[in-house]
Design an enzyme around this catalytic site. Structure first.
Site, short mmCIF file in Angstrom:
data_model
loop_
_atom_site.label_atom_id
_atom_site.label_comp_id
_atom_site.label_asym_id
_atom_site.label_seq_id
_atom_site.Cartn_x
_atom_site.Cartn_y
_atom_site.Cartn_z
N ASP A 368 0.84 -1.20 0.00
CA ASP A 368 0.00 0.00 0.00
C ASP A 368 0.88 1.25 0.00
O ASP A 368 2.05 1.21 -0.39
CB ASP A 368 -0.97 -0.07 1.21
CG ASP A 368 -2.27 0.67 0.95
OD1 ASP A 368 -2.25 1.92 1.06
OD2 ASP A 368 -3.28 0.03 0.62
N ASP A 369 0.36 2.33 0.45
CA ASP A 369 1.00 3.65 0.45
C ASP A 369 2.39 3.62 1.10
O ASP A 369 2.64 2.82 1.99
CB ASP A 369 0.07 4.59 1.24
CG ASP A 369 0.37 6.05 0.97
OD1 ASP A 369 1.34 6.35 0.28
OD2 ASP A 369 -0.41 6.88 1.47
N ASP A 480 -6.06 4.75 -5.77
CA ASP A 480 -6.70 5.49 -4.68
C ASP A 480 -6.93 6.94 -5.07
O ASP A 480 -6.35 7.46 -6.05
CB ASP A 480 -5.78 5.41 -3.44
CG ASP A 480 -6.56 5.43 -2.14
OD1 ASP A 480 -7.72 5.88 -2.14
OD2 ASP A 480 -6.00 5.00 -1.12
N ASN A 482 -7.55 10.35 -2.51
CA ASN A 482 -7.77 10.60 -1.09
C ASN A 482 -8.17 12.01 -0.69
O ASN A 482 -7.94 12.42 0.45
CB ASN A 482 -6.54 10.17 -0.30
CG ASN A 482 -6.62 8.68 0.00
OD1 ASN A 482 -7.68 8.18 0.38
ND2 ASN A 482 -5.54 7.97 -0.21
N ASP A 550 -13.04 2.35 4.26
CA ASP A 550 -11.85 2.29 5.12
C ASP A 550 -12.20 1.70 6.48
O ASP A 550 -11.32 1.46 7.30
CB ASP A 550 -11.27 3.70 5.33
CG ASP A 550 -10.26 4.04 4.24
OD1 ASP A 550 -9.89 3.15 3.46
OD2 ASP A 550 -9.84 5.22 4.17
C1 GLA Z 1 -6.78 5.54 1.80
C2 GLA Z 1 -7.23 4.12 1.54
C3 GLA Z 1 -6.56 3.19 2.51
C4 GLA Z 1 -5.06 3.31 2.35
C5 GLA Z 1 -4.63 4.75 2.55
C6 GLA Z 1 -3.17 4.95 2.21
O1 GLA Z 1 -7.26 6.02 3.00
O2 GLA Z 1 -8.61 4.01 1.63
O3 GLA Z 1 -6.97 1.87 2.29
O4 GLA Z 1 -4.70 2.86 1.07
O5 GLA Z 1 -5.39 5.63 1.72
O6 GLA Z 1 -2.76 6.24 2.36
#
Ligand code: GLA
Length: 746
Positions: A368-369, A480, A482, A550
């Site tokens: 992920d991030d 994503d 955000n 989330d």
């Molecule tokens: C969002 C996504 C999470 C994760 C974060 C990473 O909030 O919904 O699942 O990937 O970003 O920064």
């Protein structure tokens, strides 16, 4: 043909297997809406109109002395602004002479086999074995030459009608289109409930149901994305409608940006529903010869309640929307690093998580991030799509290779639409983000939004992301987004075109998705926007699944997944098992229950596998085995809501039933336990009443009728947040080996 024009009556009748839709051209060439509902014989329904002199409802000039002809009262297919109709309008234009009038009269029509694509926009497509017919109707304003082409496509067998509209400036003056609804529909009555899916970040798609009252009820988004707050989906249904009774109309917008859906109950107890791009900050310049295409609305009618309506949407969205080959493939079970490590990792830590996950039986490790630039928190580096060598010493390629050596596939998180101020990209191109001159842009999660209305920005994104995808062995991408849009102003657009930026952003997004996602058919792309902030059919055109929320708390997810199921099939709902206490709510639920809930969609894991005990890992493995065995049921079966979590608090239950009704999986979670509770029963749905079934845990055989009428007793031994799954299979089919330990079995 499922579409017929009756020249004498001047009616257009659209027929699906179970529904009918009729419009009529009046004497003055206005287009009226006469009917949408249960399939009926194709006869002229004009008798439904009862001309009455209505005071203070004006009459168009050509009606002469006829005071009974008022567009303020008549049901219309597309409400012409400035021509006697005070209700919600379908269009607002500013003409070359400064006036706002648009009076659309039917000029011509075309009926044809098949369905056209919408330029630059996602939409449903006809499969080879679908019978789809289409109708275009031209409405032209005789004074300005502005023309609206209404388009309808009828998916006969699937009981779906799509609508969209194209505005063409056939006049000489430049006009500004300030509102264009993709759908307007008038009902002659108003005894309806309005159901919509709304919520907030980490609690998306809650169900709101309320009767229409005089005035206008609105849902929508002008956040630049479809949003967590309101989903671009609404239902109008009888007050008495239940899961399997009553008339229900669904409206679903295939678009990922600003939208609006309004329902107006008027002075004569009639109802108008409109759906389209939100008119706020929308002003589209149309010079002579130019045109604008409004996105598609997918309409469905069920005369048998809400479940059938949901099934119509599930089927059409499973089969006719997504372009990805993965829509028809079994999806991998992923383990995602986010809740396991957040920004704090290096390659060794990730490999440790992946190694332990192999024991659990997952298929794909998703990073992920935090893997790029100087991204040690959410304050920096978005836009710098270059690996952070301190964290990943052998680069993305090296990590991917080592993950593959473990027998797992490799997935990666990206957020291509954004830029951090603390990034090389922003320092090099400060004008690439949406920002109004002399007004520093608002931040959301410390980040700014790239100006996707610009070709050069889109090119940068496509080039930098494709380079990663082409260089690295990647099987899965989480895309994503955000933050929502503010400061929608583009540095290179003329001032007359700044009202187009929200929409051009979405077109830019679809454009980069065409060039990134559609050019990588071997990669499974999954959508995300802080969970379900952009959970809409526009995104599902590109990505077969979307991170639903989330919020990974199993109990909250029961409501979130319940609401989501009204419009969207389980096969697009990503749901992960995470640790307890849950990171969002602090709630503690059994691992078994978390697995049961996550199997209500596409199961995955979002936890640090190195912290699991051997017993927990074994349990996860069994969950995954059961899930894989049931995958066909979950992804392609019919989904039944067995309880309404907003009305009944003790347990939540749902069921997946195979299309041939030979197998089913009934899942139940206890949500509110008191001591010495009343005995409860859970009734199955969707089985074949005449067939006999085995039920896991029971020695006897039950008829489908019995399971659906008398039901099964809910074991009183189940404690708060415990779950149970009943596997149900036809007595004349062999059950494959029963899973054990996936859930509590009686
Ligand atoms: C969002 C996504 C999470 C994760 C974060 C990473 O909030 O919904 O699942 O990937 O970003 O920064």
């Amino acid at each position: 043909m499922s579409i017929r024009y009756d020249q004498k009556a001047r009616t257009y009748t659209l027929m699906t297997k179970n529904s009918a839709y009729q419009m009529k051209v009046t004497g003055f060439d206005y287009l009226l809406h006469l009917y949408y509902g249960e399939r009926i014989p194709d006869t002229d329904l004009s008798y439904l109109l009862c001309p009455t002199d209505r005071g203070f409802s004006p009459n168009p000039n050509e009606a002469g002395n006829d005071r009974t002809f008022s567009l303020d009262v008549l049901p219309q297919e597309f409400s012409s602004d400035g021509s006697c109709d005070y209700r919600l309008s379908s269009i607002e234009v500013k003409n070359g002479d400064g006036s706002f009038a648009f009076v659309g009269k039917v000029r011509k029509h075309r009926i044809y086999r098949g369905k056209n694509k919408l330029e630059g926009l996602p939409c449903l497509r006809a499969l080879e074995d679908d019978t789809v017919d289409s109708l275009d109707i031209w409405l032209t304003d005789a004074v300005t030459g502005l023309t609206v082409i209404l388009s309808y496509s009828v998916f006969e067998e699937k009981d779906i009608i799509t609508r969209s509209a194209r505005v063409v400036n056939e006049g000489e003056d430049t006009v500004y289109l300030n509102r264009i609804m993709s759908m307007t529909i008038d009902f002659l009555d108003s005894d309806y409930d309005f159901i919509h899916l709304d919520g907030r970040h980490t609690m998306e798609r809650e169900v709101t149901r309320a009767p229409l009252s005089y005035g206008i009820q609105t849902i929508g988004s002008f956040r630049g994305a479809s949003s967590h707050q309101h989903n671009p989906f609404a239902i109008l249904c009888d007050h008495t409608a239940t899961e399997d009774y009553g008339r229900c109309y669904g409206f679903s917008f295939v678009y990922s940006g600003n939208f609006v859906c309004k329902a107006e109950k008027d002075q004569y107890d009639q109802t108008r529903v409109i759906m389209g791009i939100h008119p706020k900050h929308f002003s589209y310049q149309l010079k002579a010869g130019e045109s604008f295409t409004a996105p598609e609305v997918v309409m469905a009618y069920s005369g048998q309640g809400l479940t059938r309506l949901s099934h119509l949407y599930h089927r059409i969205y499973r089969e006719n929307l997504c372009q990805s080959p993965f829509v028809r493939k079994a999806r991998p079970v992923v383990i995602n690093s986010w809740e396991a490590a957040y920004f704090d990792f290096d390659d060794e830590k990730l490999l440790h998580i992946a190694r332990e996950a192999v024991d659990m039986g997952v298929d794909t490790f998703v990073l992920d991030d935090g893997w790029f630039g100087s991204r040690d928190s959410d304050c920096s580096a978005l836009g710098d799509w270059i690996v952070n060598p301190q964290k990943l010493k052998s680069g993305l390629e090296g990590l991917s290779q080592r993950i593959h050596e473990l027998g797992l596939n490799f997935g990666l998180w990206i957020e291509p639409e954004m830029v951090s101020e603390n990034s090389s990209l922003y320092r090099a191109h400060p004008d690439w983000c949406l920002q109004i001159p002399r007004r520093p842009a608002a931040r959301g999660r410390y980040q700014l939004v790239l100006d996707l209305s610009r070709q050069d920005v889109c090119d940068y994104i496509v080039q930098s992301i494709n380079e990663i995808l082409d260089r690295t062995r990647i099987e899965y991408v989480k895309w994503d987004m955000n933050r929502f849009i503010t400061d929608a102003w583009s540095a290179i657009a003329e001032k007359e075109k700044q009202g187009e930026i929200y929409h051009r952003y979405v077109l830019g997004l679809y454009h980069i998705m065409d060039r990134i996602i559609l050019t990588h058919p071997d990669i499974l792309f999954c959508g995300c926007s802080g969970g379900g902030g952009r959970f809409d059919p526009g995104m599902l055109y590109y990505q077969p699944e979307i991170w639903c929320s989330d919020n990974t708390d199993a109990v909250c997810r029961l409501k979130i997944q319940y609401g989501t199921s009204f419009a969207y099939p389980c096969s697009c709902v990503e749901a992960h098992v995470s640790v307890c206490p849950n990171h969002q709510t602090g709630r503690i639920t059994p691992l078994e229950t978390r697995g049961v809930v996550a199997m209500g969609g596409i199961l995955g894991y979002e936890l640090d596998s190195t912290q699991l005990s051997d017993g927990e890992k074994k349990l996860c493995r069994r969950q995954i085995e059961s899930y894989k065995r049931w995958y066909g049921l979950i992804a392609d079966g019919d989904y039944y809501r067995l309880t309404d979590p907003y009305r009944f608090g003790e347990y939540v239950a749902w069921q997946h039933v195979s299309q041939d009704k030979t197998r089913a999986l009934l899942s139940l979670v206890v949500t509110e336990k008191e001591s010495n509770n009343a005995q409860r029963y859970v009734r199955a749905r969707g089985l074949d009443a005449k067939r006999f079934y085995h039920v896991s845990g029971f020695p006897e055989v039950f008829s489908g009728q019995l399971l659906m009428s008398a039901g099964l007793p809910v074991p009183g031994s189940l404690l708060q947040y415990e779950a149970i799954q009943y596997e149900i299979w036809s007595a004349d089919t062999e059950k494959e080996e029963a899973p054990s330990g996936c859930a509590t079995m009686p």
